[in-house]
Design a protein around this motif. Sequence first.
Motif, mmCIF file in Angstrom:
data_model
loop_
_atom_site.group_PDB
_atom_site.id
_atom_site.type_symbol
_atom_site.label_atom_id
_atom_site.label_comp_id
_atom_site.label_asym_id
_atom_site.label_seq_id
_atom_site.Cartn_x
_atom_site.Cartn_y
_atom_site.Cartn_z
ATOM 1 N N PHE A 98 9.508 4.492 7.151
ATOM 2 C CA PHE A 98 10.553 5.503 7.308
ATOM 3 C C PHE A 98 11.801 5.100 6.526
ATOM 4 O O PHE A 98 12.454 5.955 5.907
ATOM 5 N N VAL A 99 12.151 3.823 6.546
ATOM 6 C CA VAL A 99 13.311 3.363 5.783
ATOM 7 C C VAL A 99 13.081 3.580 4.287
ATOM 8 O O VAL A 99 13.987 4.001 3.553
ATOM 9 N N GLU A 108 0.822 -1.207 0.000
ATOM 10 C CA GLU A 108 0.000 0.000 0.000
ATOM 11 C C GLU A 108 0.861 1.265 0.000
ATOM 12 O O GLU A 108 0.440 2.312 -0.519
ATOM 13 N N SER A 109 2.065 1.191 0.567
ATOM 14 C CA SER A 109 2.902 2.377 0.698
ATOM 15 C C SER A 109 3.677 2.717 -0.559
ATOM 16 O O SER A 109 4.133 3.858 -0.706
ATOM 17 N N MET A 110 3.875 1.758 -1.450
ATOM 18 C CA MET A 110 4.732 2.014 -2.613
ATOM 19 C C MET A 110 4.188 3.131 -3.489
ATOM 20 O O MET A 110 4.949 3.930 -4.034
ATOM 21 N N LYS A 111 2.880 3.206 -3.623
ATOM 22 C CA LYS A 111 2.261 4.272 -4.430
ATOM 23 C C LYS A 111 2.581 5.644 -3.840
ATOM 24 O O LYS A 111 2.939 6.577 -4.577
ATOM 25 N N PHE A 112 2.484 5.767 -2.536
ATOM 26 C CA PHE A 112 2.733 7.034 -1.863
ATOM 27 C C PHE A 112 4.215 7.404 -1.908
ATOM 28 O O PHE A 112 4.575 8.563 -2.139
ATOM 29 N N VAL A 113 5.092 6.415 -1.713
ATOM 30 C CA VAL A 113 6.537 6.674 -1.730
ATOM 31 C C VAL A 113 6.987 7.138 -3.113
ATOM 32 O O VAL A 113 7.751 8.106 -3.247
ATOM 33 N N THR A 114 6.530 6.456 -4.157
ATOM 34 C CA THR A 114 6.901 6.873 -5.511
ATOM 35 C C THR A 114 6.325 8.246 -5.845
ATOM 36 O O THR A 114 6.948 9.032 -6.570
ATOM 37 N N GLY A 115 5.134 8.559 -5.310
ATOM 38 C CA GLY A 115 4.566 9.888 -5.516
ATOM 39 C C GLY A 115 5.405 10.970 -4.851
ATOM 40 O O GLY A 115 5.622 12.048 -5.427
ATOM 41 N N LEU A 116 5.893 10.700 -3.640
ATOM 42 C CA LEU A 116 6.765 11.659 -2.965
ATOM 43 C C LEU A 116 8.037 11.904 -3.763
ATOM 44 O O LEU A 116 8.454 13.056 -3.967
ATOM 45 N N ALA A 117 8.668 10.820 -4.209
ATOM 46 C CA ALA A 117 9.899 10.958 -4.982
ATOM 47 C C ALA A 117 9.661 11.722 -6.280
ATOM 48 O O ALA A 117 10.476 12.550 -6.699
ATOM 49 N N GLU A 118 8.508 11.475 -6.906
ATOM 50 C CA GLU A 118 8.199 12.144 -8.173
ATOM 51 C C GLU A 118 8.031 13.645 -7.995
ATOM 52 O O GLU A 118 8.593 14.449 -8.755
ATOM 53 N N VAL A 119 7.257 14.053 -6.973
ATOM 54 C CA VAL A 119 6.986 15.480 -6.777
ATOM 55 C C VAL A 119 8.241 16.212 -6.305
ATOM 56 O O VAL A 119 8.476 17.361 -6.688
ATOM 57 N N VAL A 120 9.061 15.560 -5.481
ATOM 58 C CA VAL A 120 10.287 16.202 -5.015
ATOM 59 C C VAL A 120 11.234 16.453 -6.176
ATOM 60 O O VAL A 120 11.891 17.498 -6.259
ATOM 61 N N GLN A 121 11.317 15.506 -7.099
ATOM 62 C CA GLN A 121 12.226 15.646 -8.233
ATOM 63 C C GLN A 121 11.667 16.568 -9.318
ATOM 64 O O GLN A 121 12.417 17.280 -9.977
ATOM 65 N N TYR A 132 -2.874 4.992 6.639
ATOM 66 C CA TYR A 132 -2.645 6.148 7.488
ATOM 67 C C TYR A 132 -1.244 6.159 8.099
ATOM 68 O O TYR A 132 -0.805 7.192 8.606
ATOM 69 N N ILE A 133 -0.554 5.027 8.077
ATOM 70 C CA ILE A 133 0.785 4.978 8.658
ATOM 71 C C ILE A 133 1.739 5.862 7.867
ATOM 72 O O ILE A 133 2.550 6.596 8.436
ATOM 73 N N GLY A 134 1.648 5.794 6.534
ATOM 74 C CA GLY A 134 2.514 6.621 5.707
ATOM 75 C C GLY A 134 2.289 8.099 5.937
ATOM 76 O O GLY A 134 3.246 8.892 6.026
ATOM 77 N N VAL A 135 1.020 8.505 6.065
ATOM 78 C CA VAL A 135 0.705 9.915 6.315
ATOM 79 C C VAL A 135 1.233 10.343 7.679
ATOM 80 O O VAL A 135 1.804 11.435 7.827
ATOM 81 N N ALA A 136 1.080 9.477 8.683
ATOM 82 C CA ALA A 136 1.542 9.818 10.033
ATOM 83 C C ALA A 136 3.060 9.962 10.083
ATOM 84 O O ALA A 136 3.587 10.927 10.663
ATOM 85 N N VAL A 137 3.787 9.027 9.473
ATOM 86 C CA VAL A 137 5.253 9.079 9.484
ATOM 87 C C VAL A 137 5.747 10.286 8.697
ATOM 88 O O VAL A 137 6.670 11.000 9.134
ATOM 89 N N THR A 138 5.151 10.538 7.528
ATOM 90 C CA THR A 138 5.569 11.684 6.720
ATOM 91 C C THR A 138 5.310 12.996 7.442
ATOM 92 O O THR A 138 6.144 13.916 7.423
ATOM 93 N N THR A 139 4.162 13.122 8.095
ATOM 94 C CA THR A 139 3.845 14.340 8.844
ATOM 95 C C THR A 139 4.816 14.538 10.004
ATOM 96 O O THR A 139 5.285 15.667 10.254
ATOM 97 N N ALA A 140 5.143 13.446 10.710
ATOM 98 C CA ALA A 140 6.091 13.544 11.821
ATOM 99 C C ALA A 140 7.479 13.964 11.326
ATOM 100 O O ALA A 140 8.152 14.797 11.954
#
Length: 296
Positions: free
Chosen positions: A263-264, A72-85, A150-158
């Motif tokens: 987080f890793v 479930e987290s891979m979609k969010f992680v790749t989205g973060l990397a895409e927008v940052v780049q 919600y774990i990804g959102v919580a870790v990213t917000t923290a």
Amino acid sequence: MAISSRRISVTLVRRCYLRLYFDPKLRYKRWLREKGAAVEHAQDLELAPPILHGDLDMAFGVLISMLSLIIESMKFVTGLAEVVQDASSLVWAATFAFSFLFEALLRTGLCAKKAAQLGDKNFICQVLRRLFELDALEVALLQSHFGVGYIGVAVTTACSMARAIRLGDSTAFLFADVSRRLPLLIGAELLYGCCLDLIVYFAGTYGISPSVFAAKLAKKTNTGNDSGEAEDDSDRPLADVSQRAFGVAGHCAVFVQGGQVFFVLIAVVLGPRFLSGLGRSYNPMLPGLWLASDVC
């Protein structure tokens, strides 16, 4: 990508479950049935199959939940990397829209139901049926998606909050100093999880769920047994989709370990110095400077 990673993960867990847990357990039950009262003798106990200790069902449940979190987290992680780049990219929005439709059909069991109705007409129908067929592990994986988004959102917000405090800049909260679309992405992930969980919840109240469909399919498969004898539990070991309480310890294990795994993942993609605020800017072309420079 989500389909292939899901199938590979479930296949590996299924092989471990059947070979390392179910087969020894079944051999021990059959051995007890054959020995009967004579099992009390010491020489018989020495020849017995290995005894499995501990609640291994719960251990497999935690493992499946962790797999669900990673998938479930891979979609969010790749989205973060895409927008940052590339702050102007909107590919993540199309990915979220397609994933939402697919996940809704998958988690409500409609994909499996339609695939089973195709039968074995041709090769494509056979592939689709096997791709979306349900057993106890598949149902557990789909049901464990509930809440893990919600774990990804919580870790990213923290992480963004710690970074904002370290930099002394309120605009660093939710990484808004890097791109104005990053807060939008994090909010979209939160809305994505909430809407999907609501759809799955209300669909379940009307009997539309993978567990209900899998139970009906298993009952339909076993209707041909008219002999009146109890079937051997080795015939379909994963046909029972009944649930049990996960417990507070199980939920804590999944959320704590899941947060560490997420987080890793984002630390590998974005860099630990960038997340901690030790490096303000991000340069994906210079990963070697993650730990040695202000450019992360």
